[in-house]
Design a protein around this motif. Structure first.
Motif, PDB file in Angstrom:
ATOM      1  N   ILE A 182      64.447  35.348 -67.913  1.00 26.99           N
ATOM      2  CA  ILE A 182      63.534  36.125 -67.085  1.00 26.99           C
ATOM      3  C   ILE A 182      63.878  35.800 -65.634  1.00 26.99           C
ATOM      4  CG2 ILE A 182      61.117  36.392 -66.362  1.00 26.99           C
ATOM      5  CD1 ILE A 182      61.589  37.582 -69.092  1.00 26.99           C
ATOM      6  N   GLU A 183      64.222  36.825 -64.847  1.00 28.33           N
ATOM      7  CA  GLU A 183      64.559  36.619 -63.443  1.00 28.33           C
ATOM      8  C   GLU A 183      63.277  36.704 -62.621  1.00 28.33           C
ATOM      9  OE1 GLU A 183      66.127  39.187 -65.158  1.00 28.33           O
ATOM     10  OE2 GLU A 183      68.041  38.227 -65.578  1.00 28.33           O
ATOM     11  N   THR A 184      63.077  35.712 -61.739  1.00 29.16           N
ATOM     12  CA  THR A 184      61.830  35.642 -60.985  1.00 29.16           C
ATOM     13  C   THR A 184      62.071  35.459 -59.497  1.00 29.16           C
ATOM     14  OG1 THR A 184      61.634  33.240 -61.230  1.00 29.16           O
ATOM     15  CG2 THR A 184      60.617  34.594 -62.949  1.00 29.16           C
ATOM     16  N   ASP A 224      63.663  39.359 -71.590  1.00 28.74           N
ATOM     17  CA  ASP A 224      64.367  39.998 -70.491  1.00 28.74           C
ATOM     18  C   ASP A 224      64.730  41.422 -70.896  1.00 28.74           C
ATOM     19  OD1 ASP A 224      65.798  40.174 -68.035  1.00 28.74           O
ATOM     20  OD2 ASP A 224      67.644  39.879 -69.155  1.00 28.74           O
ATOM     21  N   GLY A 225      64.486  42.370 -69.978  1.00 30.16           N
ATOM     22  CA  GLY A 225      64.757  43.771 -70.275  1.00 30.16           C
ATOM     23  C   GLY A 225      65.997  44.302 -69.603  1.00 30.16           C
ATOM     24  N   MET A 261      61.612  43.043 -71.107  1.00 26.95           N
ATOM     25  CA  MET A 261      60.513  43.159 -70.189  1.00 26.95           C
ATOM     26  C   MET A 261      60.946  44.019 -69.034  1.00 26.95           C
ATOM     27  SD  MET A 261      58.940  40.204 -67.805  1.00 26.95           S
ATOM     28  CE  MET A 261      57.285  40.456 -68.334  1.00 26.95           C
ATOM     29  N   ASN A 262      60.147  44.999 -68.699  1.00 25.01           N
ATOM     30  CA  ASN A 262      60.361  45.723 -67.464  1.00 25.01           C
ATOM     31  C   ASN A 262      59.747  44.906 -66.353  1.00 25.01           C
ATOM     32  OD1 ASN A 262      61.727  47.886 -68.626  1.00 25.01           O
ATOM     33  ND2 ASN A 262      59.794  48.809 -69.247  1.00 25.01           N
ATOM     34  N   ASN A 263      59.910  45.348 -65.130  1.00 25.97           N
ATOM     35  CA  ASN A 263      59.537  44.535 -63.997  1.00 25.97           C
ATOM     36  C   ASN A 263      58.029  44.471 -63.786  1.00 25.97           C
ATOM     37  OD1 ASN A 263      62.145  46.082 -63.667  1.00 25.97           O
ATOM     38  ND2 ASN A 263      62.470  44.227 -62.526  1.00 25.97           N
ATOM     39  N   ASP A 307      69.180  43.901 -66.332  1.00 30.44           N
ATOM     40  CA  ASP A 307      69.402  43.455 -64.963  1.00 30.44           C
ATOM     41  C   ASP A 307      69.605  44.592 -63.977  1.00 30.44           C
ATOM     42  OD1 ASP A 307      69.210  40.773 -65.678  1.00 30.44           O
ATOM     43  OD2 ASP A 307      71.275  40.750 -66.350  1.00 30.44           O
ATOM     44  N   THR A 359      65.251  41.523 -60.737  1.00 28.37           N
ATOM     45  CA  THR A 359      64.120  40.600 -60.752  1.00 28.37           C
ATOM     46  C   THR A 359      63.038  41.132 -61.666  1.00 28.37           C
ATOM     47  OG1 THR A 359      64.623  39.959 -58.489  1.00 28.37           O
ATOM     48  CG2 THR A 359      62.459  39.370 -59.325  1.00 28.37           C
ATOM     49  N   ASP A 360      62.656  40.349 -62.667  1.00 26.40           N
ATOM     50  CA  ASP A 360      61.648  40.769 -63.634  1.00 26.40           C
ATOM     51  C   ASP A 360      60.230  40.534 -63.153  1.00 26.40           C
ATOM     52  OD1 ASP A 360      63.496  41.570 -65.689  1.00 26.40           O
ATOM     53  OD2 ASP A 360      63.846  39.456 -66.097  1.00 26.40           O
TER      54      ASP A 360
END
Length: 192
Positions: A78-80, A27-28, A1-3, A30, A48-49
């Motif tokens: 997934i970073e949020t 997740d794409g 996933m891009n941001n 970091d 952060t995604d």
């Protein structure tokens, strides 16, 4: 996933993000992302995604990992930077979310619950740089087979209930729980 970013400031309560996938949301990577706002201000978000206030993630084959990594590895989450999370996975694979600060959980449901706790199906991993807190309703907050919760400043209490009160606990419907709170606060779980 891009941001993915909402167009509103996270703190004003208007930044809703809804992502629905017939497959997975993965997740794409970091890499740092530089966001330029309408005022030409630049904000750097390291890895952060998703940034937003209320975030809804709905999938069939997982949130976070692509299926090739190790269960629970933080590099596949997934970073949020969000306030309130609602995540649902109705098929195979796991849900993994790493939140920058406090993570308020409306519901995280990995409905595919496998009897084999080692295969990654029905697994949920939530990590927070602050607390993992109850969304404030009476519904189940976390539903899955095996759940790992890691926080710095508490798991469960939302700050509005009486210390130790059941209304401030995370309501769960799970088989196996691993919970770790590193710095301060309590761990309150109400298993249904």
């Amino acid at each position: 996933m891009n941001n993915v970013y909402s167009t509103a400031d996270k703190s004003d309560g208007n930044g809703e993000v809804v992502l629905t996938a017939g497959g997975a949301i993965i997740d794409g990577g970091d890499a740092d992302v530089v966001v330029t706002t309408d005022n030409a201000d630049q904000v750097t978000l390291p890895g952060t995604d998703i940034v937003g206030d209320y975030v809804v993630l709905e999938t069939v084959t997982g949130i976070g990992p692509d299926g090739s990594g190790t269960y629970g590895a933080s590099d596949s989450a997934i970073e949020t930077e969000i306030t309130l999370l609602r995540g649902t996975n109705t098929g195979s694979n796991e849900i993994q979310v790493d939140e920058l600060d406090d993570l308020e959980v409306e519901t995280v449901n990995n409905a595919f619950a496998s009897a084999d706790k080692t295969d990654g199906d029905g697994e949920i991993v939530l990590r927070a740089g602050g607390a993992i807190i109850d969304g404030g309703d009476a519904e189940l907050d976390i539903v899955g087979d095996s759940v790992r919760l890691q926080a710095q400043t508490g798991i469960g209490p939302n700050g509005t209930g009486t210390n130790g009160a059941a209304d401030s606990a995370l309501e769960t419907g799970i088989n196996l729980l691993m919970a770790y709170n590193a710095a301060s606060g309590e761990i309150q779980i109400d298993e249904e």
